[in-house]
Design a protein around this motif. Structure first.
Motif, mmCIF file in Angstrom:
data_model
loop_
_atom_site.group_PDB
_atom_site.id
_atom_site.type_symbol
_atom_site.label_atom_id
_atom_site.label_comp_id
_atom_site.label_asym_id
_atom_site.label_seq_id
_atom_site.Cartn_x
_atom_site.Cartn_y
_atom_site.Cartn_z
ATOM 1 N N GLU A 243 0.837 -1.211 0.000
ATOM 2 C CA GLU A 243 0.000 0.000 0.000
ATOM 3 C C GLU A 243 0.870 1.259 0.000
ATOM 4 O OE1 GLU A 243 -3.487 0.258 0.238
ATOM 5 O OE2 GLU A 243 -4.201 -1.596 1.184
ATOM 6 N N TYR B 154 -2.794 -2.072 -6.620
ATOM 7 C CA TYR B 154 -4.197 -2.258 -6.218
ATOM 8 C C TYR B 154 -5.118 -1.716 -7.298
ATOM 9 C CZ TYR B 154 -2.356 -3.456 -1.687
ATOM 10 O OH TYR B 154 -1.671 -4.091 -0.684
ATOM 11 N N ARG C 192 -10.770 -2.625 -4.985
ATOM 12 C CA ARG C 192 -9.646 -2.435 -4.055
ATOM 13 C C ARG C 192 -9.995 -3.034 -2.688
ATOM 14 N NH1 ARG C 192 -8.643 2.494 -5.395
ATOM 15 N NH2 ARG C 192 -9.656 3.608 -3.695
ATOM 16 N N ARG D 264 -7.972 -6.033 -0.643
ATOM 17 C CA ARG D 264 -7.534 -5.938 0.759
ATOM 18 C C ARG D 264 -8.143 -7.047 1.608
ATOM 19 N NH1 ARG D 264 -8.461 0.501 0.476
ATOM 20 N NH2 ARG D 264 -6.278 1.120 0.123
ATOM 21 N N SER E 118 -3.156 -7.431 -9.842
ATOM 22 C CA SER E 118 -2.883 -6.712 -8.585
ATOM 23 C C SER E 118 -2.041 -7.621 -7.704
ATOM 24 C CB SER E 118 -4.178 -6.306 -7.875
ATOM 25 O OG SER E 118 -4.734 -7.426 -7.203
#
Ligand SMILES: [Ca+2]
Ligand SMILES: [Ca+2]
Ligand SMILES: [Ca+2]
Ligand SMILES: [Ca+2]
Lengths: 209, 209
Positions: free
Chosen positions: A74, A88, A95, A99, A161
């Motif tokens: 991040e 991401y 997104r 996570r 991602s």
């Protein structure tokens, strides 16, 4: 930049941070900690890593140290927004799902992690059959992955991602142990594994102990 | 919005998501899952929560379901940016440290979590003394917290963030068991615990089994 990883390149979280830095096109130096000698618990490393774990990133340009692989991904995605591949998805809901997956893979499925350690993935160790508890965890993993991936889908979201790399690692604990894994998930994990940033980690020199 | 939590309000992650929603000023309905009856493993819940864990958020306005408390906090902070209190610091480095702490508290310190379950915090259970392994984990927690908090500091960063609530919960596992905890961390955890959103969770009705 400096990335601290385990000396035998077996930590899935070190791999995740390594791939993240590579995908962003950031130059970094690897530094190795021997976990068998508990080097991560030394006072010197505690001054670098608040959590005394690998990986840890040192971003000298910002006088900043950071541990925990998801936080590292991040951070570099936000700090170096214009560089390389985004880690991401841009879409808020996608997104969030990335996570969710990263948090889950780091805090659940412990029976898979114990019975299918990354030695299976990186050193081709052949393990015993899965226990009932690990099979239950595997079924839970297949359920979650199937919710996110249609057959033939190559990435979780519109583009690659970092969550793809994390999911592929977890699946490959089972695939490379020759455990039964749904066909489309085998295919997904195989394709993810061909990514150059991942292959560079896979091909780092490991001592077979 | 709907938030699924455990029926006895003991999950620290359910608490984190509850506090996050309250701090954002979002209206939500609580729905309860009896974990003793494994209701989180039902097919009905698996259709709501990909990870089959509590908490899970259902955001009907966006036709969106999400599990994992840290992902939930990030999601509502991004989706409802203008609402209530920000859950994460605005500064990139501070935000990274908040994420580091959240990820770490969810994936390490397992001996504290096992020997100081949240029954100690919410039901005032008195546990046995800490094992050597749990004491080692406690020392690691004190080291990390002391790196982030000077004596007298009331929040980790410039303002309150959801990482404060998570850290205070972990510290209170020890404080409320009357384990030795450095004075300034006791004070920090006490002040964090007074926050109305936290007190509302603390005061939810629990059945003492
Ligand atoms: Ca080694
Ligand atoms: Ca790919
Ligand atoms: Ca209950
Ligand atoms: Ca406060």
């Amino acid at each position: 930049m400096i990335l601290y990883v385990d000396a035998n390149y077996l930590s899935p979280y070190a791999m995740s941070a390594y791939v993240a830095l590579r995908e962003k096109g950031l130059a970094f130096e690897l530094r190795l900690l021997n976990l068998q000698k508990a080097e991560q618990a030394s006072a010197a490393y505690a001054a670098i890593s608040n959590t005394q774990r690998v990986p840890a990133l040192v971003d000298n340009a910002h006088n900043f140290n950071l541990s925990e692989s998801s936080a590292i991904a991040e951070y570099i995605d936000e700090r170096y927004r214009e560089r390389g591949h985004s880690l991401y998805p841009a879409n808020i809901s996608a997104r969030a799902k990335a996570r969710e997956l990263q948090a889950w893979l780091r805090s659940d499925l412990q029976h898979i992690r114990e019975e299918r350690p990354t030695e299976v993935v990186f050193l081709k160790r052949s393990p015993a059959p899965l226990s009932a508890k690990a099979q239950t965890a595997a079924n839970k993993l297949f359920h979650a992955a199937t919710q996110l991936l249609q057959p033939g889908q190559q990435h979780l979201f519109d583009e690659w991602s970092i969550a793809d790399t994390d999911l592929a690692l977890m699946l490959n604990r089972l695939v490379l142990a020759e455990d039964p894994v749904p066909e489309h998930l085998v295919h997904y994990a195989y394709l993810q594994w061909q990514r150059p940033s991942v292959q560079d980690w896979v091909n780092l020199p490991r001592q077979i102990g």
